[in-house]
Scaffold this active site. Structure first.
Site, PDB file in Angstrom:
ATOM      1  N   ASP A   8      37.940  36.148  42.754  1.00 49.41           N
ATOM      2  CA  ASP A   8      38.339  36.969  41.599  1.00 49.41           C
ATOM      3  C   ASP A   8      37.334  36.941  40.448  1.00 49.41           C
ATOM      4  OD1 ASP A   8      40.564  36.377  43.229  1.00 49.41           O
ATOM      5  OD2 ASP A   8      41.956  36.813  41.614  1.00 49.41           O
ATOM      6  N   HIS A  68      47.616  42.161  40.669  1.00 48.80           N
ATOM      7  CA  HIS A  68      47.313  42.907  39.443  1.00 48.80           C
ATOM      8  C   HIS A  68      46.684  44.283  39.718  1.00 48.80           C
ATOM      9  CE1 HIS A  68      48.476  39.584  37.002  1.00 48.80           C
ATOM     10  NE2 HIS A  68      47.554  38.779  37.484  1.00 48.80           N
TER      11      HIS A  68
HETATM   12 FE   FE2 Z   1      43.257  36.905  40.090  1.00 53.54          FE
HETATM   13 FE   FE2 Z   2      46.305  37.488  41.616  1.00 54.23          FE
END
Ligand code: FE2
Ligand code: FE2
Length: 258
Positions: A8, A68
């Site tokens: 991420d 998200h």
């Molecule tokens: Fe994340």
């Molecule tokens: Fe996440």
């Protein structure tokens, strides 16, 4: 085939870190495909068309996401378009976008599936069932190299998924917890596995978020707004090598670069 998977990328500092490190690293290692999880790449949260553009311009061949993915409405038309950005396969069927895609380069093809865990996460279809149909379709295409980004919270669910897919895919890479785990390994049937690839963002932070904001929110339970986190950054992920003919994993190693 050499595949670099990057954990991420969090906010503007994560995006800048990626831009600073990735192009030269890709060249130096002669990487065939670079997959980047971008669900937190927008300032604030989620992913925006501008942050996705930044990840592509920095060297991502395909962007995966997670819980998200749909936070910012501006990304919906992009998810429904032709760019290689995917969201979890087991989101509701009415969600924009798609859960897997194929990237192609120099005659090589890699299928990437994004999947979300069901433990301690928002509702989604059971990931173990959801992936079966995608695998059938990918197998029909004759693609041997398959990478799964399993975006999940619970370590046990992630390891269970690794063994469930062992021998069926080239790699199962965990994301979402933002903390790189020390269990990169080749499973018995030659699938590369790690519980979490880690994060690309500010080192002295709580999962990429400012220590003060995050601590205050956890301590008080109040809806405290997160300001942009600042400080030195690190890029984390895994480098996976597969057999060109069979798609089986040959090696996986953790990557952590400053
Ligand atoms: Fe994340
Ligand atoms: Fe996440």
């Amino acid at each position: 085939m050499l595949i670099l998977f990057i954990g991420d990328v969090v906010g503007a500092p994560g995006c800048e870190c990626l831009r600073r490190i990735l192009p030269a690293y890709k060249k130096m290692k002669n990487i065939d495909f670079c997959i980047v999880n971008g669900e937190n790449s927008a300032p604030g949260n989620g992913i925006l068309p501008q942050s996705a553009d930044h990840l592509f311009a920095s060297g991502a061949d395909l962007i995966t996401t997670g819980n998200h993915a749909l936070r910012r409405h501006e990304i919906y038309p992009v998810l429904d378009g032709h760019l290689p950005i995917i969201r979890p396969l087991n989101f509701h069927r009415e969600a924009p976008g798609r859960g897997w895609d194929i990237v192609e380069k120099r005659g090589m093809r890699l299928a990437v599936i994004n999947l979300m865990g069901s433990l301690y996460m928002d509702y989604s279809e059971n990931p173990f069932d959801a992936i079966e149909k995608a695998l059938q379709e990918i197998n029909k295409e004759g693609i041997r190299h398959i990478l799964v980004d399993f975006h999940a919270e619970a370590t046990a669910e992630k390891r269970a998924m690794g063994f469930w897919l062992d021998g069926k895919v080239s790699a199962v890479v965990g994301t979402h917890t933002h903390v790189q785990t020390a269990d990169a390994q080749i499973l018995p049937n030659k699938t590369a596995y790690i519980t979490d690839a880690g994060m690309t963002g500010v080192i002295h932070s709580v999962l990429g978020v400012s220590i003060r904001n995050s601590t205050d929110r956890i301590r008080t339970g109040l809806p405290i707004r997160f300001e942009q986190c600042e400080g030195d950054c690190r890029l984390e992920g895994v480098l996976i090598e597969t057999d060109n003919k069979t798609g089986k994993a040959v090696n996986i190693e953790r990557v952590s670069l400053t």
